[in-house]
Design a protein around this motif. Sequence first.
Motif, PDB file in Angstrom:
ATOM      1  N   GLU A  12      -1.760  -9.772   4.769  1.00  0.00           N
ATOM      2  CA  GLU A  12      -3.340 -10.047   4.443  1.00  0.00           C
ATOM      3  C   GLU A  12      -3.459  -8.911   3.050  1.00  0.00           C
ATOM      4  O   GLU A  12      -2.799  -8.150   2.736  1.00  0.00           O
ATOM      5  CB  GLU A  12      -4.212  -9.353   5.528  1.00  0.00           C
ATOM      6  CG  GLU A  12      -4.080 -10.331   6.670  1.00  0.00           C
ATOM      7  CD  GLU A  12      -4.739  -9.605   7.909  1.00  0.00           C
ATOM      8  OE1 GLU A  12      -5.405  -8.974   7.911  1.00  0.00           O
ATOM      9  OE2 GLU A  12      -4.518 -10.398   9.249  1.00  0.00           O
ATOM     10  N   GLU A  13      -4.750  -9.460   2.577  1.00  0.00           N
ATOM     11  CA  GLU A  13      -4.923  -8.793   1.427  1.00  0.00           C
ATOM     12  C   GLU A  13      -5.086  -7.412   1.263  1.00  0.00           C
ATOM     13  O   GLU A  13      -4.550  -6.622   0.336  1.00  0.00           O
ATOM     14  CB  GLU A  13      -6.550  -9.393   0.769  1.00  0.00           C
ATOM     15  CG  GLU A  13      -6.858  -8.964  -0.677  1.00  0.00           C
ATOM     16  CD  GLU A  13      -7.962  -9.298  -1.149  1.00  0.00           C
ATOM     17  OE1 GLU A  13      -8.595  -8.900  -2.317  1.00  0.00           O
ATOM     18  OE2 GLU A  13      -8.523 -10.584  -0.581  1.00  0.00           O
ATOM     19  N   ASN A  14      -5.372  -6.526   2.487  1.00  0.00           N
ATOM     20  CA  ASN A  14      -5.376  -5.073   2.362  1.00  0.00           C
ATOM     21  C   ASN A  14      -4.273  -4.499   2.999  1.00  0.00           C
ATOM     22  O   ASN A  14      -4.271  -3.351   3.257  1.00  0.00           O
ATOM     23  CB  ASN A  14      -6.730  -4.739   3.345  1.00  0.00           C
ATOM     24  CG  ASN A  14      -6.253  -5.029   4.799  1.00  0.00           C
ATOM     25  OD1 ASN A  14      -5.832  -6.047   5.092  1.00  0.00           O
ATOM     26  ND2 ASN A  14      -7.216  -4.462   5.639  1.00  0.00           N
ATOM     27  N   GLN A  15      -3.244  -5.344   3.169  1.00  0.00           N
ATOM     28  CA  GLN A  15      -1.963  -4.409   3.886  1.00  0.00           C
ATOM     29  C   GLN A  15      -0.804  -4.071   2.693  1.00  0.00           C
ATOM     30  O   GLN A  15      -0.897  -4.567   1.611  1.00  0.00           O
ATOM     31  CB  GLN A  15      -1.142  -5.657   4.465  1.00  0.00           C
ATOM     32  CG  GLN A  15      -1.988  -6.081   5.874  1.00  0.00           C
ATOM     33  CD  GLN A  15      -1.055  -6.916   6.649  1.00  0.00           C
ATOM     34  OE1 GLN A  15      -0.470  -8.121   6.377  1.00  0.00           O
ATOM     35  NE2 GLN A  15      -0.913  -6.627   7.960  1.00  0.00           N
ATOM     36  N   LEU A  16      -0.487  -3.049   2.986  1.00  0.00           N
ATOM     37  CA  LEU A  16       0.679  -2.260   2.214  1.00  0.00           C
ATOM     38  C   LEU A  16       1.999  -3.163   2.576  1.00  0.00           C
ATOM     39  O   LEU A  16       2.458  -3.234   3.535  1.00  0.00           O
ATOM     40  CB  LEU A  16       0.755  -1.134   2.789  1.00  0.00           C
ATOM     41  CG  LEU A  16       2.051  -0.133   1.992  1.00  0.00           C
ATOM     42  CD1 LEU A  16       1.836  -0.151   0.622  1.00  0.00           C
ATOM     43  CD2 LEU A  16       2.099   1.212   2.676  1.00  0.00           C
ATOM     44  N   VAL A  17       2.664  -3.910   1.064  1.00  0.00           N
ATOM     45  CA  VAL A  17       3.942  -4.280   1.315  1.00  0.00           C
ATOM     46  C   VAL A  17       4.743  -3.621   0.513  1.00  0.00           C
ATOM     47  O   VAL A  17       4.569  -3.048  -0.688  1.00  0.00           O
ATOM     48  CB  VAL A  17       3.664  -5.570   0.701  1.00  0.00           C
ATOM     49  CG1 VAL A  17       5.156  -6.293   0.677  1.00  0.00           C
ATOM     50  CG2 VAL A  17       2.815  -6.714   1.291  1.00  0.00           C
ATOM     51  N   HIS A  18       5.838  -2.996   1.270  1.00  0.00           N
ATOM     52  CA  HIS A  18       6.680  -2.158   0.558  1.00  0.00           C
ATOM     53  C   HIS A  18       8.299  -2.641   0.881  1.00  0.00           C
ATOM     54  O   HIS A  18       8.755  -3.112   2.035  1.00  0.00           O
ATOM     55  CB  HIS A  18       6.950  -0.783   1.182  1.00  0.00           C
ATOM     56  CG  HIS A  18       8.084   0.061   0.882  1.00  0.00           C
ATOM     57  ND1 HIS A  18       8.085   0.648  -0.457  1.00  0.00           N
ATOM     58  CD2 HIS A  18       8.843   0.655   1.642  1.00  0.00           C
ATOM     59  CE1 HIS A  18       9.185   1.255  -0.435  1.00  0.00           C
ATOM     60  NE2 HIS A  18       9.720   1.563   0.731  1.00  0.00           N
ATOM     61  N   ILE A  19       9.144  -2.820  -0.236  1.00  0.00           N
ATOM     62  CA  ILE A  19      10.550  -3.305  -0.040  1.00  0.00           C
ATOM     63  C   ILE A  19      11.411  -2.107  -0.191  1.00  0.00           C
ATOM     64  O   ILE A  19      11.305  -1.399  -1.190  1.00  0.00           O
ATOM     65  CB  ILE A  19      10.730  -4.085  -1.146  1.00  0.00           C
ATOM     66  CG1 ILE A  19       9.812  -5.562  -0.953  1.00  0.00           C
ATOM     67  CG2 ILE A  19      12.270  -4.664  -1.058  1.00  0.00           C
ATOM     68  CD1 ILE A  19      10.190  -6.458  -2.145  1.00  0.00           C
ATOM     69  N   PRO A  20      11.993  -1.539   0.991  1.00  0.00           N
ATOM     70  CA  PRO A  20      12.688  -0.439   0.950  1.00  0.00           C
ATOM     71  C   PRO A  20      13.900  -0.150  -0.107  1.00  0.00           C
ATOM     72  O   PRO A  20      14.588  -1.418  -0.545  1.00  0.00           O
ATOM     73  CB  PRO A  20      13.382  -0.117   2.163  1.00  0.00           C
ATOM     74  CG  PRO A  20      12.374  -1.246   3.158  1.00  0.00           C
ATOM     75  CD  PRO A  20      12.198  -2.177   2.168  1.00  0.00           C
ATOM     76  N   LEU A  47      14.105   5.449   2.532  1.00  0.00           N
ATOM     77  CA  LEU A  47      13.531   4.290   2.501  1.00  0.00           C
ATOM     78  C   LEU A  47      12.222   4.117   2.335  1.00  0.00           C
ATOM     79  O   LEU A  47      11.839   3.111   1.887  1.00  0.00           O
ATOM     80  CB  LEU A  47      14.062   3.389   4.298  1.00  0.00           C
ATOM     81  CG  LEU A  47      15.264   3.407   4.299  1.00  0.00           C
ATOM     82  CD1 LEU A  47      15.397   2.761   5.786  1.00  0.00           C
ATOM     83  CD2 LEU A  47      16.095   2.583   3.372  1.00  0.00           C
ATOM     84  N   ALA A  48      11.464   5.241   2.301  1.00  0.00           N
ATOM     85  CA  ALA A  48       9.942   5.197   2.085  1.00  0.00           C
ATOM     86  C   ALA A  48       9.712   5.557   0.740  1.00  0.00           C
ATOM     87  O   ALA A  48       8.602   5.919   0.478  1.00  0.00           O
ATOM     88  CB  ALA A  48       9.319   6.101   3.201  1.00  0.00           C
ATOM     89  N   THR A  49      10.696   5.523  -0.089  1.00  0.00           N
ATOM     90  CA  THR A  49      10.524   6.024  -1.597  1.00  0.00           C
ATOM     91  C   THR A  49       9.505   5.403  -2.122  1.00  0.00           C
ATOM     92  O   THR A  49       9.426   4.024  -2.207  1.00  0.00           O
ATOM     93  CB  THR A  49      11.865   5.987  -2.388  1.00  0.00           C
ATOM     94  OG1 THR A  49      12.750   6.784  -1.962  1.00  0.00           O
ATOM     95  CG2 THR A  49      11.559   6.333  -3.684  1.00  0.00           C
ATOM     96  N   GLY A  50       8.397   5.884  -2.674  1.00  0.00           N
ATOM     97  CA  GLY A  50       7.294   5.309  -3.390  1.00  0.00           C
ATOM     98  C   GLY A  50       6.035   5.124  -2.677  1.00  0.00           C
ATOM     99  O   GLY A  50       5.031   4.848  -3.067  1.00  0.00           O
ATOM    100  N   VAL A  51       6.301   5.372  -1.261  1.00  0.00           N
ATOM    101  CA  VAL A  51       4.858   5.154  -0.336  1.00  0.00           C
ATOM    102  C   VAL A  51       4.330   6.543  -0.129  1.00  0.00           C
ATOM    103  O   VAL A  51       4.991   7.461   0.160  1.00  0.00           O
ATOM    104  CB  VAL A  51       5.260   4.669   0.855  1.00  0.00           C
ATOM    105  CG1 VAL A  51       4.107   4.471   1.835  1.00  0.00           C
ATOM    106  CG2 VAL A  51       6.215   3.224   0.630  1.00  0.00           C
TER     107      VAL A  51
END
Length: 337
Positions: free
Chosen positions: A43-51, A164-168
């Motif tokens: 959804e538009e307000n969701q955080l997408v992170h590629i570890p 794995l959470a680098t950048g978040v």
Amino acid sequence: MIRRFFCIALIGAILFSSGLLSADEKTEKYINTLTELGYPAPEENQLVHIPPTMEDLEEADVHPELKRVIRRGYDLFTNTQQLRGENVFNNMDCSSCHTGAGRMPFSAPIWPAAVTLPDFRGKNGHVNSLEERIAGCFTYSMNGKPPEYGSDKMVALTAYHSWLATGVEMYPDKPIYGRGFPAPDRPEELSYSRGEQGYNEKCAVCHSEDGSGLQVGNQTVFPAPWGDGSNNWGAGIVRLFTAAGFIKNNMPLGQPNSLSDQQAWDIAYYISSQERPQDPRYTGDVEETREKYGPTFHKHSRYGQIREVDGKRLGDHENTGEKDFLKPDTVRSRTFE
């Protein structure tokens, strides 16, 4: 099926190699691959992170000793059986539930824990640290005894989670895309017999008809979904909605979202109606334990309920599986006073 295996391989390629794509292109390809597999688009307000990957780690500008510790955390996470008899007392690895080495969305990726903890956890009624959350997995999912807080093993595991959470950012203000094992809507009725049939048709080839899974040497090939080699009655996946979410999003292996919602829930109901080692919080009486932990946990499990096929009360035993203790000393309350 060929298309599904191709898509799984493509997700792996995106997750495990940085490639030549820009960040936006990589994210777009990642999302497209997931939606082709039947997962919802973010959804538009969701955080997408590629570890980041272990290959990314080799190129990262971090201290060589930190790289070594992160690699050790990855090794422990993907081959937790090396701790069998010391910290692990069943045939589970961390990656048995958190697939793709803890990176896969909709399979409880582990990086969110590194950016959302410390936080309150209803299961034990107090604020938990990342180490304590990992200790809970050893206690319940591994039916084991967690490594000591601050030990080399625990630091390595937390370092891998954090990598794995680098950048978040810490405590992100957006919902996390693909977090946990999101369950489909529960059908009106669940069936043990349909679940048994579905398990035998879709699951037994890997996990065995008796639920013992498959091990080769000290390596888990396919984990045991019940029995002494499985998680105990306190593990999160004994809750029906968690099991149904895991099955729907991840099983059969290589065929995510191929089961109907009804099949996923029925198979979860069947698996969750089988015996396993006792909940480490057991008071000595199954009804008392269920009443004590029902509001925060067991209201979603089959623990203490009567199995309709034979009248057995589930969890009414003192079997602790392969370990010779019930509760490790890490299961304790906190007051912060």
